[in-house]
Design a protein around this motif. Structure first.
Motif, PDB file in Angstrom:
ATOM      1  N   GLY A   1       0.811  -1.203   0.000  1.00 38.68           N
ATOM      2  CA  GLY A   1       0.000   0.000   0.000  1.00 38.68           C
ATOM      3  C   GLY A   1       0.844   1.252   0.000  1.00 38.68           C
ATOM      4  N   SER A   2       0.185   2.372  -0.035  1.00 37.76           N
ATOM      5  CA  SER A   2       0.895   3.661  -0.084  1.00 37.76           C
ATOM      6  C   SER A   2       1.603   3.939   1.233  1.00 37.76           C
ATOM      7  N   ARG A   3       2.719   4.683   1.105  1.00 41.36           N
ATOM      8  CA  ARG A   3       3.436   5.169   2.287  1.00 41.36           C
ATOM      9  C   ARG A   3       3.313   6.692   2.326  1.00 41.36           C
ATOM     10  N   TYR A   4       3.404   7.245   3.517  1.00 39.26           N
ATOM     11  CA  TYR A   4       3.286   8.685   3.690  1.00 39.26           C
ATOM     12  C   TYR A   4       4.335   9.185   4.670  1.00 39.26           C
ATOM     13  N   ARG A   5       4.496  10.486   4.660  1.00 40.85           N
ATOM     14  CA  ARG A   5       5.291  11.138   5.704  1.00 40.85           C
ATOM     15  C   ARG A   5       4.521  12.375   6.159  1.00 40.85           C
ATOM     16  N   PRO A   6       4.790  12.853   7.365  1.00 44.86           N
ATOM     17  CA  PRO A   6       4.114  14.079   7.812  1.00 44.86           C
ATOM     18  C   PRO A   6       4.528  15.260   6.937  1.00 44.86           C
ATOM     19  N   ASN A   7       3.642  16.175   6.750  1.00 47.17           N
ATOM     20  CA  ASN A   7       3.908  17.373   5.962  1.00 47.17           C
ATOM     21  C   ASN A   7       4.676  18.366   6.832  1.00 47.17           C
ATOM     22  N   GLU A   8       5.966  18.118   6.955  1.00 49.90           N
ATOM     23  CA  GLU A   8       6.836  18.960   7.801  1.00 49.90           C
ATOM     24  C   GLU A   8       7.541  20.001   6.954  1.00 49.90           C
ATOM     25  N   PRO A   9       7.887  21.161   7.476  1.00 50.88           N
ATOM     26  CA  PRO A   9       7.731  21.583   8.877  1.00 50.88           C
ATOM     27  C   PRO A   9       6.395  22.230   9.184  1.00 50.88           C
TER      28      PRO A   9
ATOM     29  N   ASP B   1      -0.927  22.744  13.006  1.00 52.53           N
ATOM     30  CA  ASP B   1      -0.685  23.303  11.676  1.00 52.53           C
ATOM     31  C   ASP B   1      -0.160  24.720  11.871  1.00 52.53           C
ATOM     32  N   MET B   2       1.144  24.904  11.642  1.00 57.75           N
ATOM     33  CA  MET B   2       1.757  26.203  11.903  1.00 57.75           C
ATOM     34  C   MET B   2       1.500  27.205  10.772  1.00 57.75           C
ATOM     35  N   VAL B   3       0.781  26.785   9.741  1.00 61.53           N
ATOM     36  CA  VAL B   3       0.415  27.706   8.667  1.00 61.53           C
ATOM     37  C   VAL B   3      -1.014  28.220   8.867  1.00 61.53           C
ATOM     38  N   ARG B   4      -1.932  27.331   9.206  1.00 60.98           N
ATOM     39  CA  ARG B   4      -3.323  27.760   9.376  1.00 60.98           C
ATOM     40  C   ARG B   4      -3.697  27.980  10.838  1.00 60.98           C
ATOM     41  N   GLY B   5      -2.905  27.450  11.754  1.00 59.42           N
ATOM     42  CA  GLY B   5      -3.178  27.639  13.166  1.00 59.42           C
ATOM     43  C   GLY B   5      -4.159  26.632  13.748  1.00 59.42           C
ATOM     44  N   ASN B   6      -4.618  25.677  12.943  1.00 59.90           N
ATOM     45  CA  ASN B   6      -5.501  24.643  13.476  1.00 59.90           C
ATOM     46  C   ASN B   6      -4.688  23.653  14.304  1.00 59.90           C
ATOM     47  N   TYR B   7      -5.357  22.958  15.206  1.00 61.08           N
ATOM     48  CA  TYR B   7      -4.705  21.843  15.872  1.00 61.08           C
ATOM     49  C   TYR B   7      -5.645  20.651  15.867  1.00 61.08           C
ATOM     50  N   TYR B   8      -5.052  19.467  15.940  1.00 62.19           N
ATOM     51  CA  TYR B   8      -5.780  18.221  15.738  1.00 62.19           C
ATOM     52  C   TYR B   8      -5.470  17.260  16.875  1.00 62.19           C
ATOM     53  N   SER B   9      -6.473  16.492  17.249  1.00 66.12           N
ATOM     54  CA  SER B   9      -6.267  15.466  18.262  1.00 66.12           C
ATOM     55  C   SER B   9      -6.600  14.106  17.657  1.00 66.12           C
ATOM     56  N   CYS B  10      -5.729  13.136  17.890  1.00 65.49           N
ATOM     57  CA  CYS B  10      -5.974  11.738  17.525  1.00 65.49           C
ATOM     58  C   CYS B  10      -5.785  10.919  18.796  1.00 65.49           C
TER      59      CYS B  10
ATOM     60  N   GLU C   1      -6.629  17.358   4.997  1.00 61.46           N
ATOM     61  CA  GLU C   1      -6.094  18.445   5.827  1.00 61.46           C
ATOM     62  C   GLU C   1      -4.645  18.758   5.481  1.00 61.46           C
ATOM     63  N   GLU C   2      -4.094  18.053   4.511  1.00 58.43           N
ATOM     64  CA  GLU C   2      -2.701  18.240   4.040  1.00 58.43           C
ATOM     65  C   GLU C   2      -1.687  17.898   5.124  1.00 58.43           C
ATOM     66  N   MET C   3      -2.069  16.971   6.000  1.00 55.79           N
ATOM     67  CA  MET C   3      -1.171  16.597   7.097  1.00 55.79           C
ATOM     68  C   MET C   3      -0.149  15.553   6.681  1.00 55.79           C
ATOM     69  N   LEU C   4      -0.453  14.830   5.621  1.00 56.99           N
ATOM     70  CA  LEU C   4       0.452  13.799   5.117  1.00 56.99           C
ATOM     71  C   LEU C   4       0.839  14.100   3.681  1.00 56.99           C
ATOM     72  N   VAL C   5       2.032  13.616   3.324  1.00 54.64           N
ATOM     73  CA  VAL C   5       2.504  13.695   1.942  1.00 54.64           C
ATOM     74  C   VAL C   5       2.905  12.286   1.530  1.00 54.64           C
ATOM     75  N   GLU C   6       2.511  11.884   0.334  1.00 49.96           N
ATOM     76  CA  GLU C   6       2.844  10.524  -0.111  1.00 49.96           C
ATOM     77  C   GLU C   6       4.334  10.425  -0.403  1.00 49.96           C
ATOM     78  N   ARG C   7       4.935   9.299  -0.036  1.00 53.65           N
ATOM     79  CA  ARG C   7       6.346   9.056  -0.365  1.00 53.65           C
ATOM     80  C   ARG C   7       6.449   7.642  -0.943  1.00 53.65           C
ATOM     81  N   PRO C   8       6.259   7.518  -2.224  1.00 50.92           N
ATOM     82  CA  PRO C   8       6.085   6.212  -2.852  1.00 50.92           C
ATOM     83  C   PRO C   8       7.264   5.267  -2.703  1.00 50.92           C
ATOM     84  N   ASP C   9       8.473   5.800  -2.668  1.00 48.49           N
ATOM     85  CA  ASP C   9       9.620   4.895  -2.704  1.00 48.49           C
ATOM     86  C   ASP C   9      10.349   4.777  -1.378  1.00 48.49           C
ATOM     87  N   ALA C  10       9.909   5.539  -0.406  1.00 51.03           N
ATOM     88  CA  ALA C  10      10.701   5.593   0.827  1.00 51.03           C
ATOM     89  C   ALA C  10      10.509   4.349   1.677  1.00 51.03           C
TER      90      ALA C  10
END
Lengths: 229, 143
Positions: B2-10, B25-34, B83-92
């Motif tokens: 399946g797909s792999r992802y990484r956090p959308n840092e920084p 989210d240091m760009v929009r100022g939202n915060y998320y709880s999981c 929410e743009e919290m993850l970015v796909e990293r297909p080969d990592a």
């Protein structure tokens, strides 16, 4: 409404901050708003900070010095609040400076906006010669410049501190944490568009800026989230 | 695989304590709880496990049916991507190869995968919340 010429208390917490303290105090005694009380809280410095502050107190009766054992930033700010008498209270760290119109502009804003209890402002940045541009200095999300709006820029109505105090279990995040709790307590917060404060970046304050402060940021948001549940 | 992802840092910064992942989210100022299984899934995705491996962690940790784990995870990943919290990293490759996700050992009952978004502090988070500090604190942390 604030009185026509309200007394503004400026709390200056300092610990071994002799290097820039005189510039900080020069900027405060030169405020256009003259009804001012400057409380320097010396947090057990081992350098000449207290002596420098006392020198100012001999030349200007508006300056007072409170010497204390070392307890940290939050405790020092709280001690300054308790020692001060102003209807409005602001803070200036020993390596920062206020523009001449900072107090007057913030007083005017609070006077014109009774729904606002905490007035913040923009800042500019001075990088000391020989100090490399820090990589954490990213454009501010609101204004697009490199300067931002520091929570430390706030001028507070005293009733805020009749309900709240700075946390003493964190260092650099105390002012942001207080804003979060003030918002939750119903106090109004506004940001003035004017650049009224100067942040100084020097080789003693840049390297770990994102380390402990990020931990404080998470601690504050976690506390807020727990309270709202 | 399946797909792999990484956090959308920084842009996003996160911290997990006591089974709750807090993401800002240091760009929009939202915060998320999981919380709970959602924190497990977030941290497993963050470590670079592909979605099949993350689903397997959920199955093992919460005794879920594989179909439910995959379905819930698909929806959760879609929410994170929206929410743009993850970015796909297909080969990592994964950053590490944990047998289980970091907080799985303390897992409670499975209550689904949920991303809670909060916007009430956005204007404050978008201030400059980080004040100057020296190598040792403010400017020197108490001994």
């Amino acid at each position: 409404m604030t009185p026509p010429d309200p007394l503004v208390t400026v709390v200056v917490p300092v610990f071994d901050g002799a290097r820039f303290l005189a510039a900080c105090l020069d900027s405060l005694v030169a405020q256009e708003h003259r009804s001012l009380e400057i409380v320097v809280v010396d947090d057990g410095s081992t350098d000449e900070s207290a002596a420098i502050a006392e020198g100012y107190s001999y030349e200007d009766s508006r300056v007072g010095v409170l010497r204390r054992a070392h307890e940290g930033l939050g405790a020092s700010r709280n001690a300054g609040i308790e020692a001060g008498h102003g209807a409005l209270i602001g803070f200036c760290d020993a390596d920062d400076t206020w523009k001449p119109s900072k107090a007057s502009a913030q007083v005017a804003h609070l006077d014109a906006h009774p729904e606002v209890d905490i007035a913040l402002c923009r800042q500019d940045t001075v990088i000391e010669p020989g100090t490399e541009m820090p990589d954490w200095l990213i454009p501010d999300q609101r204004y697009g410049d490199l300067d931002g709006v520091s929570p430390t820029s706030a001028l507070f109505r005293r009733p805020v501190f009749e309900r709240l105090r700075y946390r003493t279990d964190m260092d650099t995040g105390t002012d942001f944490d207080l804003l979060i709790r003030a918002r939750a307590a119903g106090f109004g917060i506004a940001v003035l568009d004017e650049v009224l404060r100067t942040r100084r970046i020097h080789d003693d304050n840049m390297t770990t800026r994102h380390g402990p402060s990020k931990a404080d940021l998470f601690a504050s948001v976690r506390s807020h989230l727990r309270d709202r549940r | 695989m399946g797909s792999r992802y990484r956090p959308n840092e920084p842009r996003f910064v996160d911290e997990t304590i006591d089974g709750e992942a807090l993401v800002m989210d240091m760009v929009r100022g939202n915060y998320y709880s999981c919380e709970g299984a959602s924190a497990v899934a977030w941290n497993a995705l963050k470590q670079g496990l592909d979605v099949d491996a993350v689903a397997a962690v959920l199955v093992a940790t919460y005794a879920l049916a594989p179909e439910q784990a995959s379905s819930d995870l698909d929806s959760f990943v879609a929410a994170l991507l929206a929410e743009e919290m993850l970015v796909e990293r297909p080969d990592a490759a994964p950053d590490a190869a944990p047998a289980t996700a970091p907080v799985a050992a303390r897992a409670g009952p499975y209550e689904g995968l949920r991303l809670d978004r909060f916007t009430d502090l956005a204007d404050l988070i978008l201030l400059d919340p980080v004040h100057d500090v020296s190598e040792a604190g403010w400017p020197h942390r108490a001994e």
